[in-house]
Design an enzyme around this catalytic site. Structure first.
Site, PDB file in Angstrom:
ATOM      1  N   HIS B 132       0.850  -1.187   0.000  1.00  0.00           N
ATOM      2  CA  HIS B 132       0.000   0.000   0.000  1.00  0.00           C
ATOM      3  C   HIS B 132       0.889   1.241   0.000  1.00  0.00           C
ATOM      4  O   HIS B 132       1.900   1.275   0.695  1.00  0.00           O
ATOM      5  CB  HIS B 132      -0.880   0.031   1.251  1.00  0.00           C
ATOM      6  CG  HIS B 132      -1.944  -1.031   1.273  1.00  0.00           C
ATOM      7  ND1 HIS B 132      -3.282  -0.737   1.318  1.00  0.00           N
ATOM      8  CD2 HIS B 132      -1.871  -2.371   1.243  1.00  0.00           C
ATOM      9  CE1 HIS B 132      -3.987  -1.868   1.322  1.00  0.00           C
ATOM     10  NE2 HIS B 132      -3.158  -2.886   1.294  1.00  0.00           N
ATOM     11  N   TYR B 195      -2.399   1.031  13.337  1.00  0.00           N
ATOM     12  CA  TYR B 195      -1.682   2.170  12.767  1.00  0.00           C
ATOM     13  C   TYR B 195      -2.481   3.451  12.824  1.00  0.00           C
ATOM     14  O   TYR B 195      -3.711   3.440  12.890  1.00  0.00           O
ATOM     15  CB  TYR B 195      -1.201   1.877  11.343  1.00  0.00           C
ATOM     16  CG  TYR B 195      -2.235   1.510  10.308  1.00  0.00           C
ATOM     17  CD1 TYR B 195      -2.809   0.250  10.300  1.00  0.00           C
ATOM     18  CD2 TYR B 195      -2.607   2.415   9.315  1.00  0.00           C
ATOM     19  CE1 TYR B 195      -3.727  -0.110   9.325  1.00  0.00           C
ATOM     20  CE2 TYR B 195      -3.517   2.074   8.339  1.00  0.00           C
ATOM     21  CZ  TYR B 195      -4.076   0.812   8.354  1.00  0.00           C
ATOM     22  OH  TYR B 195      -5.001   0.467   7.387  1.00  0.00           O
TER      23      TYR B 195
END
Lengths: 211, 211
Positions: B132, B195
Site C-alpha cells: 500500500h 496504525y
C-alpha cells in the site's frame, strides 16, 4: 474451504451469516464459527478461545445490507458516547477504522485531537485496571478480547456519581470526557485494550486513580 | 505464584529476567516464560503460542536499569524511522505508550497529527497485506503478535526503489512517510496490526496498492 465469510442482512435487525459451522483457515487451524445472541465470532476449536468477533447483533438493527456505518449513542453520563464500529471480516481476519476524526465529529463527538496512543495487554481473564480519572479525554476500544467497563461521573453537578457499565469488544468503542472515572475488567484472555488521549501526562498536574 | 515478573539490568546490554520457568497466572493457565537471544516472552504451555513479549534484548543496549526510554533509528529509506518502544510488563500483562507526540518529535519524527486509527486483525500465520502507498504518513505497530514488514521507496529521486525489511513485535514501531510502499506478512497467529494515519481517504484521490 477458503476461510471465514461474514454476511449481513436486515432481517428483523438480526445478523445473517452464510458460513460453515467448521472452517479450515489457511494456517490449518480449525475455527468454529458461531452465531448466537451475542453476535458472531470465530472460536479456536482446540482451545475454545474466541479468536475474533464480527459484531453484536444489536449493531445491525435496521441497517440495510452493505451499509454497516459507524454509529453512536448517548449514555446516562453526559458527554460519554458509546460507538458501534463496523468490523469487516474476511479470510485473513478483520479490519476496522477504530477512530476516524471526520466521521466521529459527524456522530457528535467533540473534535478530539489525540496526542498519545496507549495499549494495555491483559493476559488473564479478570484482570482489573482503574479507576482512573486523569485530566484528558479518552477514546477507548479493544483490538482483541472483551472487557466489562465501568464509568462514573466525578464532575461536580447534577450527574455527579452517575454510573455506566457496558461490555466492549472489537465492534464497540467509548468516548470518555475528562472528569469521568474509567475502569475495566477483562472478560477474555489476551485482551488488548487500546486508547487515544488528547493531553500528555505532566509532572505538575494532579491525577486521580485507584489501581 | 503471583504471575510473571519482568526485570531488566544493564549487564552488558542484555536483558536480565528474574523469572520462574513455569508460572501459574491468575486464570489458571500455565505460561512458560522464556529468555533467549530474541528477547523475553511468555508462551502458552499448551498451545506453544507466544502470549506476550517484553522487549528484544537489543532494546536494552547500554541503557541503565529503570530507564528503558523510547528511542529511534534511521533506516536506508530517508524519513523512515524504526522506533524501540519500552514495554512495561507485570502480572497483568503489559503496558506501552504506543505513540506519544512530544517524545516522538523529540526523537526526530515529524510533528505527526493523526486523524485516523485503524486496526487489522490477522488470524493465520502468513497472512499478507500490501503493498500500500496511500497519500498519507503512517505510524505502524502491533498490539499482539509479530510481523515481517517490507517497505520500498516509491518517491522519485536517488533512493527510488530502496527496500527495507524488519520484524515488528509489540516493542517496535515504524514511521512511514507518504510515498513509501508498505507491506507485511504475519509471523504469529492472532496478530493485531495497529496504525495511525494523518489524512482521510478521499473519493477524488488516486491510491496505489496491491492486496
Amino acid at each position: 474451504q477458503g476461510g471465514v465469510h461474514f454476511g449481513m442482512a436486515a432481517d428483523g435487525g438480526r445478523v445473517y451469516v452464510p458460513i460453515n459451522d467448521m472452517v479450515n483457515t489457511r494456517d490449518g487451524r480449525v475455527y468454529d464459527a458461531k452465531k448466537n445472541g451475542a453476535g458472531v465470532h470465530a472460536v479456536d476449536a482446540a482451545s475454545g478461545k474466541v479468536l475474533w468477533r464480527h459484531m453484536a447483533s444489536d449493531d445491525c438493527g435496521g441497517r440495510p445490507f452493505g451499509d454497516p456505518g459507524v454509529s453512536s449513542a448517548p449514555t446516562a453520563i453526559p458527554g460519554v458516547l458509546l460507538i458501534d464500529l463496523p468490523v469487516h471480516g474476511d479470510s485473513r481476519g478483520w479490519f476496522k477504522e477504530n477512530w476516524q476524526r471526520e466521521k466521529m465529529v459527524g456522530l457528535g463527538l467533540p473534535d478530539f485531537r489525540p496526542v498519545q496512543n496507549n495499549i494495555a495487554f491483559n493476559g488473564p481473564v479478570g484482570t482489573t485496571r482503574g479507576i482512573h480519572a486523569e485530566p484528558w479525554d479518552k477514546f477507548v476500544s479493544v483490538a482483541t478480547g472483551r472487557i466489562f467497563g465501568a464509568w462514573v461521573d466525578l464532575r461536580e453537578g447534577d450527574t455527579y456519581g452517575t454510573v455506566l457499565t457496558a461490555e466492549l469488544d472489537s465492534a464497540k468503542a467509548i468516548y470518555i470526557p475528562r472528569g469521568v472515572g474509567n475502569a475495566y475488567q477483562t472478560l477474555e484472555p489476551d485482551t488488548s485494550y487500546v486508547y487515544l488521549v488528547n493531553d500528555h501526562w505532566s509532572p505538575e498536574a494532579e491525577y486521580t486513580f485507584l489501581n
